[in-house]
Design a protein around this motif. Sequence first.
Motif, PDB file in Angstrom:
ATOM      1  N   SER A 161      72.595  32.192  -1.741  1.00 17.04           N
ATOM      2  CA  SER A 161      71.359  31.422  -1.585  1.00 17.04           C
ATOM      3  C   SER A 161      71.481  30.100  -2.328  1.00 17.04           C
ATOM      4  CB  SER A 161      70.164  32.202  -2.125  1.00 17.04           C
ATOM      5  OG  SER A 161      69.921  33.336  -1.322  1.00 17.04           O
ATOM      6  N   TYR A 162      70.972  29.058  -1.697  1.00 17.86           N
ATOM      7  CA  TYR A 162      71.048  27.710  -2.261  1.00 17.86           C
ATOM      8  C   TYR A 162      69.727  26.990  -2.076  1.00 17.86           C
ATOM      9  CZ  TYR A 162      76.160  27.986  -2.268  1.00 17.86           C
ATOM     10  OH  TYR A 162      77.461  28.344  -2.503  1.00 17.86           O
ATOM     11  N   SER A 163      69.442  26.079  -2.987  1.00 14.22           N
ATOM     12  CA  SER A 163      68.451  25.050  -2.744  1.00 14.22           C
ATOM     13  C   SER A 163      69.234  23.964  -2.031  1.00 14.22           C
ATOM     14  CB  SER A 163      67.873  24.512  -4.052  1.00 14.22           C
ATOM     15  OG  SER A 163      67.110  25.501  -4.680  1.00 14.22           O
ATOM     16  N   MET A 164      68.807  23.621  -0.826  1.00 10.38           N
ATOM     17  CA  MET A 164      69.625  22.716  -0.043  1.00 10.38           C
ATOM     18  C   MET A 164      68.792  21.781   0.814  1.00 10.38           C
ATOM     19  SD  MET A 164      71.191  25.222   2.804  1.00 10.38           S
ATOM     20  CE  MET A 164      70.291  25.636   4.269  1.00 10.38           C
ATOM     21  N   TRP A 165      69.454  20.775   1.294  1.00  9.97           N
ATOM     22  CA  TRP A 165      68.881  19.817   2.214  1.00  9.97           C
ATOM     23  C   TRP A 165      69.518  20.037   3.577  1.00  9.97           C
ATOM     24  CZ3 TRP A 165      65.087  16.319   1.074  1.00  9.97           C
ATOM     25  CH2 TRP A 165      64.776  16.163  -0.276  1.00  9.97           C
ATOM     26  N   VAL A 166      68.717  19.985   4.616  1.00 10.82           N
ATOM     27  CA  VAL A 166      69.205  20.067   5.984  1.00 10.82           C
ATOM     28  C   VAL A 166      68.976  18.707   6.618  1.00 10.82           C
ATOM     29  CG1 VAL A 166      68.994  21.222   8.210  1.00 10.82           C
ATOM     30  CG2 VAL A 166      68.660  22.528   6.101  1.00 10.82           C
TER      31      VAL A 166
END
Length: 104
Positions: free
Chosen positions: A49-54
């Motif tokens: 799991s990541y905090s991410m930008w798409v």
Amino acid sequence: MKHTKEQIIARAKEIMKDLDGKYYFEECVDGAFYDENHKIISGKNEGKSYSMWVIRIIALMDNSDFLTISDETGEPLYYQNFNTFVFDIEKDEKGYFRVGLPRD
């Protein structure tokens, strides 16, 4: 959130220059949204799991591809094309590339 939307869009443009090479155009990066806790379902980071930008990427024939970038590191996690193929992204001395695809 460690990065702003503007920072991530600028980062995405840098990454896309490497990934698309001579086919890159500035307007291919078409917006970004933040996902605080997203579980990766494919590739080398599967199950993490990541905090991410798409980031939406305008692809051939006005299709949409998606580049994901870690909010923590600012590094790309994977690239998903409009056919839903997922490509891990690696970096070497030439820059970023999609694993499994030929390079220019």
